[in-house]
Write a protein that holds these residues in place. Sequence first.
Motif, PDB file in Angstrom:
ATOM      1  N   LEU B 175       0.840  -1.197   0.000  1.00 48.99           N
ATOM      2  CA  LEU B 175       0.000   0.000   0.000  1.00 48.99           C
ATOM      3  C   LEU B 175       0.874   1.244   0.000  1.00 48.99           C
ATOM      4  N   GLU B 177       4.020   1.324  -1.012  1.00 54.56           N
ATOM      5  CA  GLU B 177       4.756   1.370  -2.285  1.00 54.56           C
ATOM      6  C   GLU B 177       3.876   1.961  -3.379  1.00 54.56           C
ATOM      7  N   ALA B 178       2.604   1.563  -3.374  1.00 55.32           N
ATOM      8  CA  ALA B 178       1.680   2.132  -4.361  1.00 55.32           C
ATOM      9  C   ALA B 178       1.590   3.638  -4.167  1.00 55.32           C
ATOM     10  N   ALA B 179       1.548   4.067  -2.907  1.00 58.13           N
ATOM     11  CA  ALA B 179       1.454   5.499  -2.632  1.00 58.13           C
ATOM     12  C   ALA B 179       2.726   6.220  -3.081  1.00 58.13           C
ATOM     13  N   ILE B 180       3.874   5.565  -2.884  1.00 58.60           N
ATOM     14  CA  ILE B 180       5.134   6.176  -3.298  1.00 58.60           C
ATOM     15  C   ILE B 180       5.161   6.338  -4.815  1.00 58.60           C
ATOM     16  N   ILE B 181       4.705   5.302  -5.526  1.00 57.20           N
ATOM     17  CA  ILE B 181       4.611   5.403  -6.982  1.00 57.20           C
ATOM     18  C   ILE B 181       3.636   6.513  -7.371  1.00 57.20           C
ATOM     19  N   ASP B 182       2.559   6.646  -6.589  1.00 55.99           N
ATOM     20  CA  ASP B 182       1.581   7.694  -6.871  1.00 55.99           C
ATOM     21  C   ASP B 182       2.128   9.080  -6.546  1.00 55.99           C
ATOM     22  N   GLY B 183       3.316   9.132  -5.962  1.00 57.12           N
ATOM     23  CA  GLY B 183       3.946  10.427  -5.743  1.00 57.12           C
ATOM     24  C   GLY B 183       3.954  10.894  -4.302  1.00 57.12           C
ATOM     25  N   ALA B 184       3.678   9.984  -3.358  1.00 59.00           N
ATOM     26  CA  ALA B 184       3.643  10.395  -1.958  1.00 59.00           C
ATOM     27  C   ALA B 184       5.041  10.379  -1.362  1.00 59.00           C
ATOM     28  N   GLU B 188       3.791  11.559   3.795  1.00 58.33           N
ATOM     29  CA  GLU B 188       2.445  11.442   3.237  1.00 58.33           C
ATOM     30  C   GLU B 188       1.956   9.999   3.318  1.00 58.33           C
ATOM     31  N   ARG B 192      -1.344   9.614   5.290  1.00 55.16           N
ATOM     32  CA  ARG B 192      -2.511   9.406   4.445  1.00 55.16           C
ATOM     33  C   ARG B 192      -2.880   7.937   4.285  1.00 55.16           C
TER      34      ARG B 192
END
Lengths: 356, 283
Positions: B175, B177-184, B188, B192
């Motif tokens: 979750l 890692e997905a956020a990091i890819i999404d730019g977090a 964040e 978040r």
Amino acid sequence: MAPLTINDVRKSYGALEVLHGVNIDITDGEFVVLVGPSGCGKSTLLRMLAGLEDISAGEVSIGGRVVNALQPKERDIAMVFQSYALYPHMTVEQNMGFSLKLARAPKQDVRDRVLDVAKTLNLEDYLQRYPRQLSGGQRQRVAMGRAMVRNPEVFLFDEPLSNLDAKLRVKMRSEIKQNHHRLKTTTVYVTHDQVEAMTMADKIVVMNAGRVEQVGSPLELYDRPANIFVAGFIGSPAMNLIAGRIVDGHFLGADGTRMTVPASAARLEGQEVKLGIRPEHLVIDPQGHPAEILTVEPTGAETLVLMQLAGHEVVGVFRERITLAPGKTLSLSLMPDHIHLFDTQTGLRIPLSPEN
Amino acid sequence: MSGKTSKLTRPGLPGWLILVGSVLLVLVCLFPFWWMVVSSVKTLRELYTVPPIWWPDTPTFQNYSNVLFQSNIPRYFLNSVIVSAGSTGLALILAIFASYGFARFKFKGKPLLQSLVLVAQLLPTAAIIVPLFITLRFLGLVNTYWGLILVYMIITLPLSVWMLTSYFKNIPVELEEAAIIDGASRLECLFRITLPLSLPGIASVMVYAFVTTWNEFIFALCFATDSSVKTLPIGLAEFSTEFNTDWGAVMAASVVMTLPIAILFLSMQRLFVGGLTAGATKG
């Protein structure tokens, strides 16, 4: 859309090197599938492209820009995870719009863009739902939508279909393919399933134990596997391999079976080789070699037969309906144009004619 | 339900025995609270009657009025709220960052540091009173809110860190890692994604830290000797003097002291149910 270049990329954890110098050129808009058995390093390579793992050595560039030192968000990529990794506390709409929200895009733009993508994926009716209220296929589509919303240069897929049941997998496979046709975004797709690789890829990269074994189009790999590993990995059922050597211009199996091989094999006189023949290139021929039937598996359209030939278990696929029972003997011959020879020492394929 | 299941024999004890056992257990657990409430509405004479009176004929609220209007209890209540809320909040903030670090990052000496965090928990209270007192006096923090808040933070932080660490570890790392890819950014990700999904864990830590500090007696007795910073447990003890004990007032004050904890538990109960990450991954 952008080309992606992987140049002598290595990955080590301390003294242990798991990727030993990988080179792959991916052109703009290409759909490339990384395939290999588990532990071959394909997922690690993908995570390095995404920026989730450091690149120990070598260079990755996207659109001509070296991205080694860039954060994932600066690489202009989007990734779909095997487990989908949807944010459980956000609705489908919030999930898909999360990246734009983080980028501080105006709210109206985010909503428009999400709706746009949701329409192409048939998700408009589910925008206010939470991930737990969706089926597996819908979750998969949301995960794809989340990647598409950003309109990235490169899509990365990490075994996105392995959590779905067989039927849904075939359906989502063609959906991903259709999306690629429409968007033409450069895509790197990781799977351990060679059928997925064959059906989806423009170009397949076969990996094994941290090395690239062969790169090529699906049919290239199928027709001219570079070595025994690729020959055995691509194709289902796998290519039959029979150990032996070349004697008097013939292939002599370990049990003494003599088989006719193309004349050009004469130059290999005395060499230890493995003979490879795909299941569909075995034909029933009264003048052929005797093979004892071990099991018969009719699938309707064709029949798979496991047999004992030249001291090896081989599989044949026949369009004819075989009514023979196990224990009986079948007479087989090999289609000469489809015989492959591999060097037993190096495992490399020995070309038998200029075009094959 | 009844038609099918009644035919299956359930292994173990019969149902009625389990029921009787549970009721007995609940009665034993709740009896002190019942006695506390009943005693708080009795007159002093009724308190000493033998055999005991289970419910007084004319309940009196004189004890409550004494406690609320003629004693220091309201002031102590306020002190307790400030000290407990302050130390809980501080411990929570520090625990969130420390636990996130322990749960998500690899660094040298992590196992050692993690066990050192627990060492503070292992020391007997009596052993650290004197060093703490000297430290607080040196810092000029004896008889201040900050003194108690810091001491309480020290005693609640270790277990809070361990509780939250294990909670964070259970949040799927994909979750983030997905956020990091999404730019977090890392922060964040934490605020978040991970924190919203850890609410049950945060709630447990809050309840644990609050209840521990709310009930704490020894440190409060030593470090807060001025009535401007004394807390409720000390207040309760003050009702019993060398010569007599006003049990009615003690009971009434105990009810006053118990209420916030009961309310805290009931309001957080919903969060303990958990299941917040359902649907995140394959599920």
